[in-house]
Design a protein around this motif. Sequence first.
Motif, mmCIF file in Angstrom:
data_model
loop_
_atom_site.group_PDB
_atom_site.id
_atom_site.type_symbol
_atom_site.label_atom_id
_atom_site.label_comp_id
_atom_site.label_asym_id
_atom_site.label_seq_id
_atom_site.Cartn_x
_atom_site.Cartn_y
_atom_site.Cartn_z
ATOM 1 N N GLU A 40 0.766 -1.292 -0.280
ATOM 2 C CA GLU A 40 0.174 -0.317 0.034
ATOM 3 C C GLU A 40 0.500 0.939 -0.014
ATOM 4 O OE1 GLU A 40 -3.151 0.218 -0.523
ATOM 5 O OE2 GLU A 40 -3.486 1.798 -0.010
ATOM 6 N N CYS A 45 -2.618 -7.412 1.487
ATOM 7 C CA CYS A 45 -2.166 -5.876 1.921
ATOM 8 C C CYS A 45 -3.836 -5.262 1.122
ATOM 9 C CB CYS A 45 -0.914 -5.494 1.449
ATOM 10 S SG CYS A 45 -0.501 -3.663 1.343
ATOM 11 N N THR A 100 -1.053 -7.394 8.248
ATOM 12 C CA THR A 100 -1.596 -6.478 7.579
ATOM 13 C C THR A 100 -1.937 -4.913 8.953
ATOM 14 O OG1 THR A 100 -4.108 -7.910 7.338
ATOM 15 C CG2 THR A 100 -2.788 -7.246 5.929
HETATM 16 FE FE1 FES Z 1 -0.551 -3.251 4.416
HETATM 17 FE FE2 FES Z 1 -1.809 -1.690 5.813
HETATM 18 S S1 FES Z 1 -0.181 -1.184 4.607
HETATM 19 S S2 FES Z 1 -2.416 -3.504 5.567
#
Ligand code: FES
Length: 569
Positions: free
Chosen positions: A88, A124, A196
């Motif tokens: 992310e 993720c 996550t």
């Molecule tokens: Fe991967 Fe939040 S950065 S789930």
Amino acid sequence: MTERTHGLEHGLTNYGDRDFSLYLRRSFAQSMGYSRAMLSKPVVGIAYTPSGFNNCHRHFPELLDAVKRGVFAAGALPVAFPTISLGEVFLSPTSLKYRNLMSIDTEEMIRAQPMDAVVLMGGCDKTVPAQLMGAVSAGRPAVMLVAGPMMTGRHRGERLGACTDCRRFWARYRAGDVTEEEISQVEGQLAVTAGTCAVMGTASTMACIAEALGLVLPGTAAIPAVHADRLRAAEATGAAAARLIGSNRAPDQIVNAKSVENALRALLALGGSTNAVIHLAAIAGRVGVKVPLEQLNKLSDTTPVLVNLKPVGNGYMEDFFASGGMGALLRELKPLLHLDCMTVTGETLGERLASDAACYVDRSIIASRDKPFEPQGGLVALFGNLAPKGAILKRSAADAKLFEHTGKAVVFSSLADLAARIDDPALEVTPQDVLVLQNAGPHASECMPEAGYLPIPKKLAQRGVKDMIRVSDARMSGTAFGTIVLHVTPDSASGGPLGLARSGDRIRLSVKERRIDLLVDEVELKARAAAIKPTQMKPGRGYAKLYAQEILGADDGCDFAFLRPATAR
Ligand code: FES
């Protein structure tokens, strides 16, 4: 040789001579050290997504071993293959831009390679929807294994978890309540294990939705990434994939209007991420099922919020797991669910919920339906002349005092404009104003980033202002909170009326009436529309060009038009 359609013999490379193709494939497979006996087994592919740019998937090598163990024990041959991974916070301009690319990669690699069933390893934010979209379109039996959430860290006696606490501390730092030294200490304690984000953000919401849809094994969505149960879940998922071979339980048979409605109920009861509305629309769209925002409102009126996790409540995903997880939540929702929906194990949802009926539930984290945390669902869709095709507000994470409000618009025409002016001491803004961000939707060059959580202007933050109404065509992280109207559709870059708002206009929000309106007369709006220059992107090549040509609005899940079934286009 007679034609077989399983194992390595599935989908042969075309050299114009089928037997030669098989002979060559076996020969090359034997170069990897497999015996003929192994190569004659059915094959479970494993869509494997570790990456040095994806901290959330750091533990995937260990999980992969466990998946393989389960596949072997069930009599099949596990074969892992890589696909794109989307971490992310490592992607520019935003991971959403690449979700559809990952879904294409997943779909094509499942279809092109010789496998009888597939385990999807993701976690993720965008990886779970991308893999589910791809697997639904590929139509091969599939089961998902999610990464599982991180454990929390500690800071001066307080539990911290990405990323609600990231934002909370950053807002305090901007307001001058937290020093440079403390914010750097906090930085080291927000994400302390593999897995996550630790709250009910997008990744956790999508994992729970995958369980509500029936595409992960029962009880596995919330198991923390580093818990031994996660490894046992991986082993069981491998075995389940082998058992799927020859069944008709491919994801396109499991995802249908009823299971999508179950997933929406779960989303609302979780107080889950606004992003999930987009992802669920995209997954459902792959089987031609529409998720109208009017349906979301109807379900929201009759679905209570039952889960007390950040950003809406107090707990973290590790608490949700220890409190009974998705099994406990789905049992509470039972009278509202379609229990005849098939799941990946071959049990219906009703059979699954009957078999785990006696589990412990911590009511401080998962409420009963007669004593909910909120009587109505966490999300609400808004319509009006500012959002003819809808917008989303996470009311469970918003300030109810702002639900019926008319204020003066303070408009930022782009992300660059926002960055340049939001903290300008000369910015004319009061806490009663409505902050508006334009050109941050799916058709804008930034590809709908999680920028809808506009920061409170510094001069107001320093006066203690914690929330204001903010309106945009952008998304918001599932871990964020505030009175924030998102996904305004059509978006400004595609000619939507949000692009017609000007500073000084009046904007009216009414959650009761489910409306968001720009209080400017029609004649003036028409004149503004005629004068506006299109800002839609026109990249010349590559994936960016494909994205610009094919991207659909938030109401269609931001999928690409050509990836949906012909009947849904
Ligand atoms: Fe991967 Fe939040 S950065 S789930």
